[in-house]
Design an enzyme around this catalytic site. Structure first.
Site, PDB file in Angstrom:
ATOM      1  N   GLY A  51      39.184  80.423  36.711  1.00 42.53           N
ATOM      2  CA  GLY A  51      39.467  80.953  38.049  1.00 42.53           C
ATOM      3  C   GLY A  51      39.456  79.886  39.133  1.00 42.53           C
ATOM      4  N   ARG A  52      38.398  79.080  39.162  1.00 40.83           N
ATOM      5  CA  ARG A  52      38.274  78.093  40.247  1.00 40.83           C
ATOM      6  C   ARG A  52      39.148  76.864  40.011  1.00 40.83           C
ATOM      7  NH1 ARG A  52      33.865  78.974  37.324  1.00 40.83           N
ATOM      8  NH2 ARG A  52      32.867  77.318  36.152  1.00 40.83           N
TER       9      ARG A  52
ATOM     10  N   GLU B 290      35.906  94.378  43.164  1.00 41.63           N
ATOM     11  CA  GLU B 290      36.328  94.179  44.555  1.00 41.63           C
ATOM     12  C   GLU B 290      37.847  94.208  44.671  1.00 41.63           C
ATOM     13  OE1 GLU B 290      34.196  92.355  42.888  1.00 41.63           O
ATOM     14  OE2 GLU B 290      32.512  91.680  44.125  1.00 41.63           O
TER      15      GLU B 290
ATOM     16  N   LYS C 129      42.698  87.522  37.327  1.00 41.02           N
ATOM     17  CA  LYS C 129      42.889  87.057  35.954  1.00 41.02           C
ATOM     18  C   LYS C 129      42.582  88.198  34.981  1.00 41.02           C
ATOM     19  CE  LYS C 129      41.019  83.552  32.860  1.00 41.02           C
ATOM     20  NZ  LYS C 129      40.157  82.377  32.761  1.00 41.02           N
TER      21      LYS C 129
ATOM     22  N   HIS D 224      28.703  68.268  66.807  1.00 42.06           N
ATOM     23  CA  HIS D 224      27.965  68.915  67.897  1.00 42.06           C
ATOM     24  C   HIS D 224      27.093  70.036  67.372  1.00 42.06           C
ATOM     25  CE1 HIS D 224      30.215  66.790  71.077  1.00 42.06           C
ATOM     26  NE2 HIS D 224      31.085  66.669  70.086  1.00 42.06           N
TER      27      HIS D 224
ATOM     28  N   LYS E 262      26.485  91.586  39.100  1.00 41.62           N
ATOM     29  CA  LYS E 262      27.610  92.513  38.921  1.00 41.62           C
ATOM     30  C   LYS E 262      27.151  93.768  38.190  1.00 41.62           C
ATOM     31  CE  LYS E 262      31.673  89.658  38.037  1.00 41.62           C
ATOM     32  NZ  LYS E 262      32.636  89.348  36.983  1.00 41.62           N
TER      33      LYS E 262
END
Ligand code: G6Q
Length: 555
Positions: free
Chosen positions: A280-281, A225, A219, A397, A517
């Site tokens: 973003g999310r 990164e 965005k 499990h 950051k």
């Protein structure tokens, strides 16, 4: 108490949440009903399992195994009214700047609004912009999928690598898994997010650059990164293709920041834009979903948007009693704030949804992991619980032991489908039998008397007893389709919003990621410094950085 200075409107909660009569009534109600067992609630109301359900957009929610009575539900609705939930929902759909700390709208609902709808931001109808971008995406995807779009050496594109992180990765990754049944099987889709070079190197190790398209999703187009991985991708491509012009054929960008995209060397013609009102999310249904559309095609992508929209309309119009996101949001408040549950387990009984819990982690925890209310005051109640989970039956499990017999109360969301996309003998019935068995066992358990009656030695009776009374939701749908996936994601988006409204927090900002950051940027400079820079961190961090500098090996 700390206070943020904001130039935003004051919180709608003039009165603190825990001082509200509706909250106090819930506390009193909780004290009197705390020991009520689901066994008793079902025994006293034989219709409970049929009554406590709601249905919308192809999703059936059974919440009868939640530890609630009709009175609990009434009081929760009263709390929602007191917190102005209806008005906040209307404000979101109107495009008000409900993300107050960033002064932005949170208008993801516009991303899936039909063409003839009008949603205005600053007097501009954003729905027509959304459809213009969707049409551009569709035309591009058709060209790539048909082979009309070729790479620099004239070969068709066989591999798509999405480079992005956080909201520019988790949604596309989840959708890639979830929609695999509908995807092009003759194309490879991979995702690179981590700045750990292993992520990129492993993603491309068996691929050829002349058949590979990189979708750089960011965005802001400033994320460390993503830009680092994009540079590595550029170098990897040009190393083989040897011509700068290849970038135009092998890189497209998805961003709101045209200037940075061009600076990176991607042609503006190869950029797909979106808007600051898409968080973003909350963006997997925007152009951030370009890799999804490349995989499943424009028609399926539009079907997914229709699923989102069906849930949006339900959320906007249904009564609170029947409203899935409102119910799930209020039940989450009950579990977290009154029954004291610190986590929620999300347990999809569908292999295709294996990344759904990871996706929800960001959606829920980045949205509601906040410790101050809208007016900047520290809250005196718990906010967003921890989301986690694994697909059934694998979790059974592994960690289910703790859910059944541990000391923590862990509400569960079971998600299942009546039809499998891959019928194989009786396996689907077995899978679903496990889902139903788990929620039944959690709710009703097994009493000591029942264990004794089975002839269990006395010393083992307590070990073999299941207390039960462990709450769960069950979400059932007919089959996993693009439409169902859209509805499911929208359900959780809105449920997270409902919780944020009650907690009086900004569910659409994420300031908590900033400090790390900034420190990482400073430390990266100190590590790169070939001298012996003075380190001004704490004693632990200084020692770790020095040790790393001493022992690392440069490539
Ligand atoms: C999501 C957050 C965050 C964001 C990433 C990537 O809501 O804002 O996860 O999506 O930090 O940001 P860019 O898309 O700007 O690279």
């Amino acid at each position: 108490m700390s206070r943020l200075t904001l130039t935003t409107r004051a919180s709608a909660h003039a009165q603190g949440l825990t001082d509200r009569p509706a909250w106090k009534a819930l506390e009193a109600h909780c004290a009197t009903t705390h020991d009520l067992h689901l066994r008793q609630m079902f025994a006293e109301d034989t219709l409970r399992g049929e009554r406590l359900h709601a249905e919308a957009a192809g999703l059936y929610l059974d919440y009868s195994k939640q530890r609630v009575t009709d009175e609990t539900l009434r009081l929760l609705r009263e709390l929602a009214d007191a917190c102005g939930l209806n008005e906040r929902i209307a404000a979101m759909f109107r495009g008000d700047r409900i993300n107050t700390t960033e002064q932005r709208a949170a208008l993801h609902v516009a991303l899936r609004a039909p063409m003839d709808e009008h949603i205005l931001i600053d007097d501009k109808n954003v729905v027509s912009d959304v459809h213009a971008v969707l049409d551009r995406m569709a035309a591009f995807c058709e060209r790539v999928r048909s082979g009309a779009w070729t790479g620099h050496s004239g070969k068709r594109i066989r591999n798509v690598i999405n480079i992005g992180i956080g909201g520019s990765d988790l949604g596309p990754v989840m959708a890639d898994e979830a929609m695999r049944h509908y995807s092009r099987r003759d194309m490879t889709f991979r995702f690179v997010s981590n700045v750990d070079s292993t992520d990129f190197v492993e993603a491309v190790h068996d691929l050829k650059p002349d058949e590979t398209l990189f979708v750089i999703c960011s965005k802001t187009f400033t994320t460390q990164e993503t830009l680092t991985n994009a540079q590595s991708a550029r170098a990897w491509c040009l190393h083989t293709l040897g011509d700068e012009r290849a970038v135009a054929k092998h890189f497209v960008a998805v961003s709101t920041n045209a200037a940075e995209v061009i600076k990176f060397g991607i042609d503006a013609d190869n950029m797909f834009g979106f808007w600051d009102w898409v968080g973003g999310r909350y963006s997997m249904d925007s152009v951030i979903g370009l890799s999804t559309m490349l995989a499943i095609g424009p028609e399926n992508f539009r079907a997914m948007l229709a699923g989102f929209h069906a849930m949006d309309e339900h959320f906007r119009t249904a009564s609170p009693e029947q409203n899935l996101p409102v119910l799930m949001g209020l039940l989450a408040i009950w579990n977290a704030n009154f029954l004291g549950a610190a986590t929620v387990a999300v347990l999809p009984y569908d292999q295709y949804l294996k990344r759904f819990p990871a996706y929800l982690q960001q959606l829920a925890m980045e949205s509601n992991g906040k410790h101050v209310s809208l007016n900047g005051m520290r809250v005196d109640y718990e906010t967003g619980p921890i989301y986690w989970g694994e697909p059934g039956t694998n979790g059974q499990h592994s960690f289910y032991q703790l859910i059944h017999q541990g000391t923590h109360l862990i509400p569960c969301d079971f998600i299942g489908f009546c039809e499998t996309l891959n019928p194989l003998g009786g396996q689907h019935d077995l899978l679903m039998a496990n889902l139903f068995a788990q929620s039944e066992a959690l709710a009703f358990g097994k009493t000591a008397a029942e264990v004794k009656a089975e002839g269990m030695p006395t010393a083992l009776v307590s070990h073999r007893t299941f207390e039960g009374n462990r709450p769960s939701n069950t979400l059932l749908a007919e089959r996993l389709t693009p439409h169902t996936l859209g509805a499911l994601v929208a359900l959780y988006e809105h449920s997270v919003f409902v919780q944020g409204v009650i907690w009086d927090i900004d569910s659409f900002d994420q300031w908590g990621v900033e400090l790390g950051k900034a420190l990482a940027t400073r430390i990266a400079g100190e590590i790169a410094d070939s001298g012996d820079p003075e380190l001004r961190h704490d004693g632990s961090t200084n020692t770790l950085i020095r040790r790393y500098r001493r022992l690392r090996h440069h490539a």
